[in-house]
Design a protein around this motif. Structure first.
Motif, short mmCIF file in Angstrom:
data_model
loop_
_atom_site.label_atom_id
_atom_site.label_comp_id
_atom_site.label_asym_id
_atom_site.label_seq_id
_atom_site.Cartn_x
_atom_site.Cartn_y
_atom_site.Cartn_z
N THR A 184 0.83 -1.20 0.00
CA THR A 184 0.00 0.00 0.00
C THR A 184 0.87 1.25 0.00
N THR A 185 0.32 2.33 -0.54
CA THR A 185 1.00 3.62 -0.53
C THR A 185 0.22 4.59 0.33
N GLY A 186 0.90 5.59 0.88
CA GLY A 186 0.24 6.56 1.74
C GLY A 186 1.12 7.76 1.97
N GLY A 187 0.96 8.35 3.15
CA GLY A 187 1.73 9.54 3.47
C GLY A 187 1.15 10.77 2.80
N SER B 261 4.79 7.47 1.41
CA SER B 261 5.22 6.24 2.08
C SER B 261 4.75 5.02 1.30
N ASN B 262 5.45 3.92 1.51
CA ASN B 262 5.08 2.65 0.89
C ASN B 262 5.24 1.54 1.93
N GLY C 75 16.88 12.37 4.28
CA GLY C 75 15.88 12.27 3.23
C GLY C 75 15.15 10.93 3.12
N PHE C 76 15.48 9.98 4.00
CA PHE C 76 14.85 8.66 3.88
C PHE C 76 14.87 7.91 5.21
N ARG C 77 13.81 7.16 5.47
CA ARG C 77 13.75 6.31 6.66
C ARG C 77 12.83 5.12 6.39
N TYR C 78 13.05 4.06 7.14
CA TYR C 78 12.14 2.92 7.05
C TYR C 78 12.11 2.17 8.36
N THR C 79 11.01 1.48 8.58
CA THR C 79 10.86 0.64 9.77
C THR C 79 10.43 -0.76 9.33
N VAL C 80 10.91 -1.76 10.04
CA VAL C 80 10.51 -3.15 9.81
C VAL C 80 9.87 -3.65 11.11
N THR C 81 8.65 -4.13 11.02
CA THR C 81 7.92 -4.59 12.20
C THR C 81 7.59 -6.07 12.07
N ILE C 82 7.88 -6.81 13.13
CA ILE C 82 7.57 -8.24 13.18
C ILE C 82 6.60 -8.46 14.34
N SER C 83 5.47 -9.07 14.04
CA SER C 83 4.47 -9.33 15.08
C SER C 83 3.71 -10.60 14.75
N GLN C 84 3.00 -11.12 15.75
CA GLN C 84 2.22 -12.33 15.54
C GLN C 84 0.76 -11.98 15.37
N GLY D 138 -2.56 -14.19 15.17
CA GLY D 138 -3.19 -15.50 15.22
C GLY D 138 -2.16 -16.60 15.06
N ASP D 139 -2.35 -17.44 14.05
CA ASP D 139 -1.42 -18.54 13.81
C ASP D 139 -0.43 -18.21 12.69
N ALA D 140 -0.16 -16.92 12.51
CA ALA D 140 0.77 -16.47 11.47
C ALA D 140 1.67 -15.36 12.00
N MET D 141 2.80 -15.15 11.31
CA MET D 141 3.70 -14.06 11.64
C MET D 141 3.62 -13.00 10.53
N LYS D 142 3.53 -11.74 10.96
CA LYS D 142 3.43 -10.63 10.00
C LYS D 142 4.75 -9.87 9.95
N LEU D 143 5.29 -9.75 8.76
CA LEU D 143 6.52 -9.00 8.52
C LEU D 143 6.15 -7.79 7.67
N GLU D 144 6.49 -6.62 8.15
CA GLU D 144 6.03 -5.39 7.47
C GLU D 144 7.15 -4.36 7.40
N ARG D 145 7.34 -3.78 6.22
CA ARG D 145 8.32 -2.71 6.05
C ARG D 145 7.63 -1.49 5.47
N THR D 146 7.88 -0.33 6.13
CA THR D 146 7.32 0.94 5.67
C THR D 146 8.46 1.89 5.33
N ASP D 147 8.50 2.35 4.08
CA ASP D 147 9.48 3.33 3.62
C ASP D 147 8.85 4.71 3.56
N VAL D 148 9.59 5.71 4.02
CA VAL D 148 9.09 7.09 4.00
C VAL D 148 10.17 8.01 3.45
N ALA D 149 9.79 8.83 2.48
CA ALA D 149 10.70 9.84 1.94
C ALA D 149 10.50 11.13 2.71
N ASP D 150 11.57 11.63 3.35
CA ASP D 150 11.47 12.86 4.17
C ASP D 150 11.89 14.08 3.36
#
Length: 255
Positions: free
Chosen positions: A147-150, A156-157, A232-241, A243-255
């Motif tokens: 998804t895109t946003g910001g 952001s992506n 000019g750039f930042r990103y975060t990687v989030t790991i969380s559970q 239910g019975d799955a693991m979610k891996l998520e990366r968000t890039d933001v152009a500053d």
């Protein structure tokens, strides 16, 4: 008397015929259902697993960590499983597990299963979407979204990967390779303070922030967040559970 006996015998034979027919039909109808239950409850063991340890995984002669080293299996190596250790017999780096008997380079030995995964590790520079599509061929429950946003000035992506596992260390090592978490960061142990910040000791020149935030509750991991920031750039990687799955998520933001 013979005329009376014949109808009685015929009636008995007819009843017996239909009773046998119904019994056979009942057994035939029940068979697929019984087989389905057996198949659903049967746990199949993987024939091959992949090495997720970035520095490689030691193959040992016997099923203990003090046994003689036979070889080091590089990251990403596909090894054949001879026999599984289903019990927890040791803890290495906060990961609970045991020693699987495996085959590598035509030699058999033992390796710690905490660094073995059903999911093949991402290749270097492999895109998350391509990795998800490749995994989905073997694991249909894998899902990927983007998804895109910001704002116009700070777009952001976000890329999200859902893995059918509840193993934190399995998710961590995939996220580490796929979403650019520096190799310096080891898998955070479940036991520890409720909130812990681990900073990269030798970040590259020009990097403002490179750190791992670990959230725990009752000595259980709740969330792992890696933060990176430069001009000019930042990103975060989030790991969380989830239910019975693991979610891996990366968000890039152009500053």
């Amino acid at each position: 008397m013979k005329k009376v006996a014949f109808p009685i015998v015929a009636l008995v034979l007819t009843f017996a015929f239909f009773a046998c027919k119904n019994e056979t039909k009942s057994e035939t109808e029940a068979l697929p259902e019984d087989l389905a239950v057996a198949e659903a409850s049967e746990e199949t063991s993987p024939e091959y697993l992949y090495v997720t340890a970035s520095s490689g995984l030691t193959l040992r002669q016997h099923n203990n960590l003090n046994s003689e080293k036979l070889a080091v299996m590089p990251y990403g190596t596909k090894v054949k499983i001879i026999s599984e250790e289903k019990e927890t017999t040791m803890t290495v780096g906060g990961i609970k597990g045991g020693m699987h008997e495996v085959e590598y380079n035509q030699h058999s030995g033992y390796a710690f299963n905490g660094y073995l995964s059903r999911f093949f590790p991402p290749d270097e520079d492999m895109k998350p979407k391509a990795y998800a599509e490749a995994l989905k061929e073997q694991f249909p429950k894998v899902s990927f979204s983007e998804t895109t946003g910001g704002t116009a000035s700070n777009p952001s992506n976000t890329a999200s990967l859902l893995l059918p596992t509840t193993q934190w260390h399995e998710a961590f090592y995939i996220a580490k390779q796929l979403f650019e978490i520096p190799t310096e960061f080891a898998f955070p142990e479940p036991k520890g303070s409720n909130e812990e910040v681990v900073k990269e000791t030798k970040p590259k020149s020009g990097v403002w922030t490179s750190q791992l935030l670990v959230n725990r509750e009752n000595d259980q991991l709740e969330k792992i967040i890696y933060s990176y920031r430069t001009e000019g750039f930042r990103y975060t990687v989030t790991i969380s559970q989830e239910g019975d799955a693991m979610k891996l998520e990366r968000t890039d933001v152009a500053d």
